[in-house]
Motif scaffolding. Structure first.
Motif: not given
Length: 542
Positions: A320, A324, A327, A367, A369-370, A372-374, A376-377, A412
């Protein structure tokens, strides 16, 4: 005389390391008619060893390619729209030390016919026994060639290389290999003089590897007359070579470590061409566009540059996190601001010129935002995570890209320290797995997807798989297809391998280089082959 004075002025202007590097030999005096046949080259490299089975540096490869013949050579054809430039096409070969070749046993045996009239510097004829010695030495001496033959050809012992008569040599593979002729074109398969090499061997060094670090013994268009580390290398046209004498009778390679000095020497016409890797950065090439008396040749190449994540070191052991980072790479900013039109975006771990390349598999684009989400995951933390990003000092595109990447990764959850290392240090640390994150480069000498994928991603490629990636499914795919026949199923396997690597985000995709050279405007006969290194035999002045 005017030209000579201009060159001496350049030495004063260049200053520093370059002045020291150029002090060892006076530059050619263009005004003198006898010196028109001297080509002066500035490069940013040096020679580690001249042993064909073991060299690794760019400088060593360039010398090898010009002082030795291999059995075959990649054919070159005129490049449309670029008069004076010639480039290789897939699957096209020329005779060299072997004047002809054929296949037997449905392609499992390659038969070479050794050129008539080919002689060693000693005057002795080159026979099938001479060529067999070169292959036998590659299989058994220290160095990486003893690893290439088993992987690429399935040749593991000298008994598979058979002398049928003085002019006929057979290479008996267990099955056909799509890379057989490409392997025979590699400069590593240099035609050596067995007697000369054996004369410098010892009980501890039966293959004379120490002597061959600094010496040359074999057939080629040029001979080595000077090798002064950190200063210059000089080659002169060989006598009694099987082809007509080259236009340039003397090649002088000047070690110029400063890129600014290489640009200055070009502008002042103190050198005829700049070569090497990187040689000149895209920014400096751009600045030379339209420069009077100079021209630029640039064509797509198979050289890859990527963000290397060590999958054995946290946090890059987390897929992940690697996704990230892909991205987060600001590739749309890096391409124009770093490459200036002399390269293209990487969209696959396979070069864009390589069969099987697929640019539609990767989902990655900038991306945040993408990304940062990854992150977090991924569940890593606490943030920010301090990491080091290693680059080679003096490699301007890498240094510039590192700054862009640093900014985005800090958005990130990373604190990025850029570490600059010499090329030698960088290579040593990378091969031992000492880097967390680095900007890497690779150019496959053979334009085949499985050649490229094996050395960069197979778990047993311990010195070249700098991501230290291991995936049993990928290993199996590579092993099953390395020597399988070309065709739809092999291309499908290459596509599947790319998908695995993209899903696992093994590399952070950056760019593919263009092969770019800046030179005097009247230089023609410039040849670009799959290994990217110039052969100077065909060069001349228009």
């Amino acid at each position: 005389m005017v030209d000579d004075l201009r060159r001496r002025d350049v030495f004063k202007l260049a200053g520093g390391a370059t002045s020291l590097a150029l002090a060892g030999t006076t530059f050619t005096q263009r005004a003198a008619a006898q010196d028109v046949r001297t080509l002066t080259i500035a490069w940013d490299t040096d020679i580690d060893t001249l042993d064909p089975a073991a060299f690794k540096s760019i400088g060593a490869y360039v010398v090898q390619a010009n002082v030795y013949d291999s059995p075959l050579m990649w054919k070159v054809q005129p490049e449309q729209g670029k008069p004076g430039l010639f480039r290789s096409r897939p699957g096209e070969f020329d005779p060299s030390a072997a004047q002809a070749w054929s296949f037997e046993k449905d392609g499992a045996t390659v038969v070479l016919k050794i050129r008539d009239g080919l002689t060693l510097p000693s005057g002795k004829p080159v026979t099938a026994h001479t060529v067999k010695y070169a292959f036998d030495r590659g299989l058994q001496s220290p160095g990486y060639i003893r690893l290439l033959f088993p992987v690429l050809l399935g040749v593991t012992k000298p008994e598979q290389i058979v002398v049928r008569d003085d002019k006929t040599l057979a290479i008996e593979m267990p099955a056909p290999s799509p890379m057989a002729l490409d392997v025979l074109a590699l400069s590593n398969n240099a035609i050596l003089d067995p007697d000369e090499v054996k004369a410098h061997a010892s009980e501890k060094d039966p293959w004379a590897t120490e002597w061959l670090k600094r010496n040359v013994a074999g057939v080629g268009p040029y001979r080595l007359v000077k090798n002064e580390p950190g200063v210059e290398v000089v080659l002169e046209a060989a006598k009694n070579y099987w082809r007509p004498q080259p236009f340039f009778q003397r090649l002088v390679f000047k070690f110029v470590p400063s890129e600014a000095d290489r640009v200055l020497l070009l502008k002042r016409r103190a050198v005829d061409i700049v070569t090497g890797r990187p040689g000149l950065s895209p920014r400096n090439v751009k600045s030379l566009e339209g420069e009077a008396g100079l021209k630029i040749f640039s064509v797509p190449d198979t050289t890859c540059h990527w963000l290397c994540m060590n999958t054995k070191k946290a946090p890059f052991d987390n897929v992940k996190v690697r996704q990230a980072i892909n991205y987060a790479i600001p590739i749309n900013a890096i391409i124009p601001s770093v490459l200036f039109g002399y390269g293209t975006q990487m969209k696959s771990p396979v070069p864009s010129l390589t069969p099987g390349y697929d640019d539609k598999l990767s989902p990655y684009k900038h991306d945040i935002a993408k990304a940062k989400a990854l992150m977090s995951e991924a569940g890593v933390g606490p943030l920010p995570i301090t990491i080091e990003l290693a680059v080679r000092v003096g490699w301007q595109p890498h240094e510039q890209a590192a700054v862009w990447i640093q900014r985005e990764l800090e958005q990130i959850g990373f604190k990025v320290n850029i570490v600059k290392e010499t090329d030698a240090t960088f290579r040593q640390v990378a091969s031992k797995g000492g880097h967390q994150l680095s900007i890497e480069t690779w150019q496959s000498w053979i334009n085949d997807p499985f050649y490229h994928l094996h050395f960069n991603f197979h778990s047993k490629s311990v010195t070249t798989n700098t991501a230290f990636y291991a995936n049993p499914e990928l290993d199996k795919l590579l092993e099953e297809n390395m020597r399988s026949p070309d065709g739809p199923s092999r291309l499908a396997a290459a596509r599947r391998a790319q998908q695995i690597l993209i899903d696992d985000a093994v590399w952070g995709f950056l760019w593919y280089d263009s092969w770019t050279r800046v030179m005097r405007a009247d230089l023609v006969g410039v040849e670009k082959r799959w290994d990217t290194f110039e052969r100077y035999y065909g060069m001349k002045l228009a």
